[in-house]
Design an enzyme around this catalytic site. Structure first.
Site, PDB file in Angstrom:
ATOM      1  N   ASP A 151     -23.413  28.567 -71.600  1.00 31.09           N
ATOM      2  CA  ASP A 151     -23.565  28.796 -70.167  1.00 31.09           C
ATOM      3  C   ASP A 151     -22.763  30.048 -69.802  1.00 31.09           C
ATOM      4  O   ASP A 151     -21.888  30.492 -70.547  1.00 31.09           O
ATOM      5  CB  ASP A 151     -23.033  27.565 -69.414  1.00 31.09           C
TER       6      ASP A 151
ATOM      7  N   ASP B 179     -21.835  31.385 -65.824  1.00 37.09           N
ATOM      8  CA  ASP B 179     -20.925  31.268 -64.680  1.00 37.09           C
ATOM      9  C   ASP B 179     -19.976  30.092 -64.846  1.00 37.09           C
ATOM     10  O   ASP B 179     -20.397  28.947 -65.013  1.00 37.09           O
ATOM     11  CB  ASP B 179     -21.720  31.099 -63.384  1.00 37.09           C
TER      12      ASP B 179
ATOM     13  N   ASP C 267     -20.021  23.953 -68.401  1.00 39.13           N
ATOM     14  CA  ASP C 267     -19.026  23.402 -67.475  1.00 39.13           C
ATOM     15  C   ASP C 267     -19.615  22.519 -66.386  1.00 39.13           C
ATOM     16  O   ASP C 267     -18.865  21.916 -65.620  1.00 39.13           O
ATOM     17  CB  ASP C 267     -18.268  24.561 -66.798  1.00 39.13           C
TER      18      ASP C 267
END
Length: 259
Positions: free
Chosen positions: A12, A14, A198
């Site tokens: 991932d 961001d 996250d």
């Protein structure tokens, strides 16, 4: 120096590889360099558009690698993997939702580039690239949880699903990061896969990989305990963003490719 192990890393962006506030990945550069030395595949997996991802790949020296764009709704770097259902069709379906619900969802298509820039911290030019969408629509939800459940149901009647990410609620025709990840695995045939993320929309990807890393992000609620954590297959970082990413990847590489 390399060995024969083929490792594919799905990450991932961001809040994971990119800092939540600055979008910098500088802190992760040592681990990225080490992955490059070992000729590991690094597959970016993000809600970002193909236009955004291509620029990032170029900056990170990852050009030519596959990437999962718009939360897996699309793929670049592989042949024959695009979704037949488009952003235009998605926006048309969104406008079929009852107005009492539709009014609570403000998507990128409802915003100006200046709005997106203000909301995300991106430059106006980068915000315009974020609006160059092919398959999915991120946005903000301003209603309550009960209304949100009703919104989900209304969208599902038209084949549209929604996933919560680090910042946005993203609508799509149902393909996820994990679905796109499967296509890439079939194409690359790695010996081992590692995934880092996250947010809730990273969970399936984390669980599908051989090894997973939940990167700390103090800007949103902790992810629930995942099944793979009990046997150590999935770990969590103490440090957020690219700092935690760098530490976790280097520790894994220490085991796989001792230098």
């Amino acid at each position: 120096m390399t060995n024969s192990l083929k490792l594919a890393v799905f990450t991932d962006l961001d809040g994971t590889l990119l800092d939540h506030d600055t979008y910098s990945w500088d802190a992760a550069q040592p681990a990225l360099d080490r992955l490059a030395r070992q000729q590991c595949s690094v597959i970016l997996a993000s809600s970002k558009t193909a236009a955004e991802i291509l620029l990032l790949q170029d900056s990170m020296a990852l050009s030519g690698q596959p990437a999962l764009v718009e939360n897996g709704s699309g793929l670049i770097g592989l042949v024959g993997t695009h979704s037949p259902r488009t952003y235009t069709a998605l926006r048309e379906i969104l406008d079929l939702v009852p107005q009492t619900l539709r009014a609570h969802f403000r998507g990128f298509g409802d915003m100006s580039a200046e709005d997106v820039s203000s909301l995300t911290g991106l430059s106006p030019k980068a915000a315009a690239l974020a609006q160059t969408r092919d398959y999915s629509e991120p946005g903000l939800w301003s209603g309550g949880e009960e209304e949100l459940r009703t919104f989900y149901t209304a969208l599902a009647q038209h084949g549209v699903s929604a996933q919560r990410g680090g910042r946005f609620l993203t609508l799509s025709f149902g393909r996820t990061k994990a679905d796109a990840m499967t296509h890439v695995i079939h194409a690359l045939k790695p010996d081992l896969t590692l995934a880092l993320g996250d947010a809730p929309n990273d969970v399936e990807m984390l669980e599908r990989a051989d090894l997973g890393v939940i990167v700390a992000n103090p800007h949103h609620a902790l992810l629930p305990m995942l099944a793979g954590e009990r046997d150590g297959r999935i770990i969590r970082t103490r440090d957020p963003g690219p700092v935690g990413w760098n530490i976790a990847v280097n520790e894994i590489l220490d085991r796989l490719f001792p230098e």
